[in-house]
Design a protein around this motif. Structure first.
Motif, short mmCIF file in Angstrom:
data_model
loop_
_atom_site.label_atom_id
_atom_site.label_comp_id
_atom_site.label_asym_id
_atom_site.label_seq_id
_atom_site.Cartn_x
_atom_site.Cartn_y
_atom_site.Cartn_z
N UNK A 169 80.41 38.74 35.10
CA UNK A 169 79.95 37.72 36.04
C UNK A 169 78.63 37.10 35.58
N UNK A 170 77.84 37.87 34.83
CA UNK A 170 76.58 37.41 34.26
C UNK A 170 76.48 37.96 32.84
N UNK A 171 76.06 37.12 31.92
CA UNK A 171 75.67 37.59 30.60
C UNK A 171 74.18 37.32 30.42
N UNK A 172 73.45 38.37 30.03
CA UNK A 172 72.02 38.25 29.77
C UNK A 172 71.77 38.20 28.27
N UNK A 173 70.85 37.35 27.86
CA UNK A 173 70.41 37.26 26.46
C UNK A 173 68.88 37.18 26.51
N UNK A 174 68.22 38.30 26.28
CA UNK A 174 66.80 38.41 26.59
C UNK A 174 65.95 38.77 25.37
N UNK A 175 66.38 38.30 24.21
CA UNK A 175 65.67 38.61 22.97
C UNK A 175 64.21 38.19 23.04
N UNK A 176 63.39 38.97 22.35
CA UNK A 176 61.97 38.61 22.23
C UNK A 176 61.78 37.55 21.15
N UNK A 177 62.66 37.52 20.17
CA UNK A 177 62.70 36.42 19.20
C UNK A 177 64.13 36.30 18.71
N UNK A 178 64.48 35.12 18.28
CA UNK A 178 65.87 34.84 17.91
C UNK A 178 65.86 33.62 16.99
N UNK A 179 66.76 33.61 16.00
CA UNK A 179 66.85 32.43 15.15
C UNK A 179 67.46 31.26 15.89
N UNK A 180 68.65 31.45 16.41
CA UNK A 180 69.32 30.45 17.25
C UNK A 180 69.87 31.15 18.47
N UNK A 181 70.83 32.07 18.27
CA UNK A 181 71.37 32.85 19.37
C UNK A 181 72.65 32.27 19.92
N UNK A 182 73.79 32.68 19.36
CA UNK A 182 75.08 32.17 19.81
C UNK A 182 75.55 32.80 21.12
N UNK A 183 74.92 33.91 21.51
CA UNK A 183 75.39 34.65 22.69
C UNK A 183 75.52 33.77 23.92
N UNK A 184 74.53 32.94 24.15
CA UNK A 184 74.55 32.09 25.35
C UNK A 184 75.72 31.12 25.31
N UNK A 185 75.98 30.52 24.16
CA UNK A 185 77.11 29.59 24.05
C UNK A 185 78.43 30.33 24.21
N UNK A 186 78.54 31.53 23.65
CA UNK A 186 79.76 32.31 23.80
C UNK A 186 80.02 32.64 25.27
N UNK A 187 78.97 32.98 26.00
CA UNK A 187 79.12 33.29 27.42
C UNK A 187 79.49 32.04 28.21
N UNK A 188 78.81 30.95 27.95
CA UNK A 188 79.09 29.72 28.68
C UNK A 188 80.52 29.24 28.42
#
Length: 348
Positions: A248-267
Motif C-alpha cells: 500500500x506504501x513504498x518508502x525510499x528513504x536513502x541518505x544519498x542516491x544517484x537517481x533511484x528507480x525505486x520510486x518509479x517502480x512503485x508508482x
C-alpha cells in the motif's frame, strides 16, 4: 559491425545500478540505433559485443556517410577507454558521459569530463554538482509493462501471506545509506495506532550489515511489534514487481542516491510513495497528489507523513492511480531511450 553507430561502455563485472539502467535502455535503444557494447557482462545473448581492440579496429574509419560513431560512457574507466581509443588509436569517435553522482567529483573525473564531447545528467540535483554543466538532462525511465498495478491490491497483499491488511515496503540493499533505520524509527510508534499495517524490508543483507539489521529488529521487539517488521532478504528480480504492486506504501528513504528507480517502480505499480529528497525523487514527486518527499534522515517528518498516509487507505489507492499516470506520461523507458538516442546522434 560496420554499421554500428553507438558503442556503450560496460566495464563493470559486478551488477550495479549503472548496469541495470544501461541494460534497460539498451533493450529499447538497440531498435532505434545500431548498437554494440564494449564488455560482455550481463548482456542478452543476441547483443553485439566488442572488446577494446575490436572497437579500435572498427572505429579507425568513420561511418560510410562520414559521421563519427558515438561512445557512451557511464563510468570513469569507460571514459578512459574511449579517450585512449580516440587520442592514441585514432578512433573516429564522439564521446558522451552520463553523470548521476550527487557529490563533488574528484580531480580525475573533472579532467575526464573536460575531455569528452557531450555531458548528460539524469536529474537537477546531479546536474548541480557538475562544474561543466550538462548539455541535456535525461531522466531514467522504467518498463511500465513489467511494473503494473494489481487488479485487486487487497487480494495481492493477502496472497503474500504476511499479517495485517496493508503493507509498507522498503526495497534495496539493507544498510544505513538506504535509510532503513529512518523508516523503522518513524513507523514503530505508528503501528499501534494503525494496527492493520505490516512493514516489509526486502534486500540483500551482507555480513557487514548484520549488526545494523539486528539493531532494527531489536527496536521492533522492544516496541512489542516484532512480528510486524519483517526482513525478507534478497528477492529474485522477477519477484520484485509482485512485491511492489502488493504494497500500500513504498518508502525510499536513502541518505544519498544517484537517481533511484525505486520510486518509479512503485508508482508504475500503482503504489503510494514516500521518499527522501535524495536522487531524482524531488524532481519526480512534484506535489502531494503523487506522494510525499521528506528531508533525508528526518525521522519526525517521515513519521508525520506516514501517519497521514496510514490513516487513509482509500487515499493511498488514489495516490497509486496518480503515480501510474505520471510514469506513463513522463518516465517510460521508451521516452528515455528515444531522448538519449536523439542526443547521441546529434553529437555525431
Amino acid at each position: 559491425m560496420a554499421d554500428i553507430e553507438l558503442i556503450l561502455g560496460n566495464s563493470n563485472k559486478r551488477f550495479s545500478g549503472v548496469t541495470s539502467t544501461m541494460l534497460q535502455v539498451l533493450s529499447v535503444q538497440k531498435d532505434l540505433i545500431p548498437t554494440a557494447v564494449m564488455g560482455p557482462h550481463h548482456l542478452a545473448k543476441d547483443t553485439p559485443v566488442l572488446n577494446f581492440w575490436q572497437t579500435a579496429k572498427l572505429c579507425r574509419k568513420p561511418l560510410p556517410d562520414g559521421r563519427s560513431r558515438v561512445f557512451h560512457a557511464r563510468r570513469n574507466d569507460e571514459m578512459i577507454h574511449a579517450l585512449l581509443l580516440k587520442k592514441l588509436f585514432g578512433a573516429k569517435l564522439k564521446i558522451a558521459f552520463t553523470s548521476t553522482a550527487q557529490r563533488h567529483h574528484s580531480g580525475l573525473t573533472k579532467y575526464l569530463i573536460s575531455q569528452v564531447d557531450g555531458i548528460i545528467s539524469t536529474c537537477s540535483a546531479a546536474a548541480s554538482y557538475l562544474e561543466r554543466k550538462p548539455d541535456i538532462i535525461v531522466p531514467h525511465g522504467i518498463d511500465e509493462s513489467i511494473y503494473t498495478p494489481a487488479t485487486d491490491k487487497a487480494k495481492a497483499w493477502q496472497e503474500l501471506g504476511y499479517p495485517g491488511k496493508y503493507g509498507i515496503g522498503i526495497f534495496g540493499r539493507v544498510r544505513h545509506q538506504k535509510g532503513i533505520d529512518v523508516l523503522v524509527d518513524a513507523v514503530l510508534p505508528l503501528l499501534e495506532k494503525h494496527p492493520d499495517f505490516t512493514v516489509i524490508i526486502g534486500g540483500e543483507i551482507t555480513p557487514s550489515n548484520k549488526a545494523f539489521v539486528d539493531e532494527q529488529k531489536a527496536k521492533a521487539e522492544n516496541a512489542g511489534v516484532g512480528e510486524r517488521l519483517i526482513f525478507i532478504g534478497k528477492q529474485p528480480f522477477e519477484r520484485l514487481p509482485v512485491l511492489f504492486r502488493s504494497m500500500s506504501i513504498v518508502a525510499a528513504l536513502s541518505r544519498n542516491e544517484g537517481f533511484g528507480l525505486t520510486v518509479l517502480e512503485a508508482m508504475a505499480s500503482g503504489t503510494a510513495v514516500i521518499a527522501s529528497e535524495a536522487g531524482a525523487w524531488k524532481d519526480i514527486i512534484t506535489d502531494d497528489s503523487l506522494g510525499y518527499c521528506v528531508p533525508c534522515g528526518d525521522v519526525q517528518a517521515t513519521r508525520e507523513k506516514l501517519d497521514l498516509m496510514m490513516a487513509d487507505p482509500e487515499r493511498l489507492l488514489q495516490l497509486g492511480v496518480n503515480g501510474r499516470k505520471h510514469v506513463e506520461q513522463h518516465y517510460t523507458i521508451q521516452r528515455e531511450a528515444t531522448q538519449l538516442t536523439d542526443y547521441l546522434r546529434s553529437l555525431a
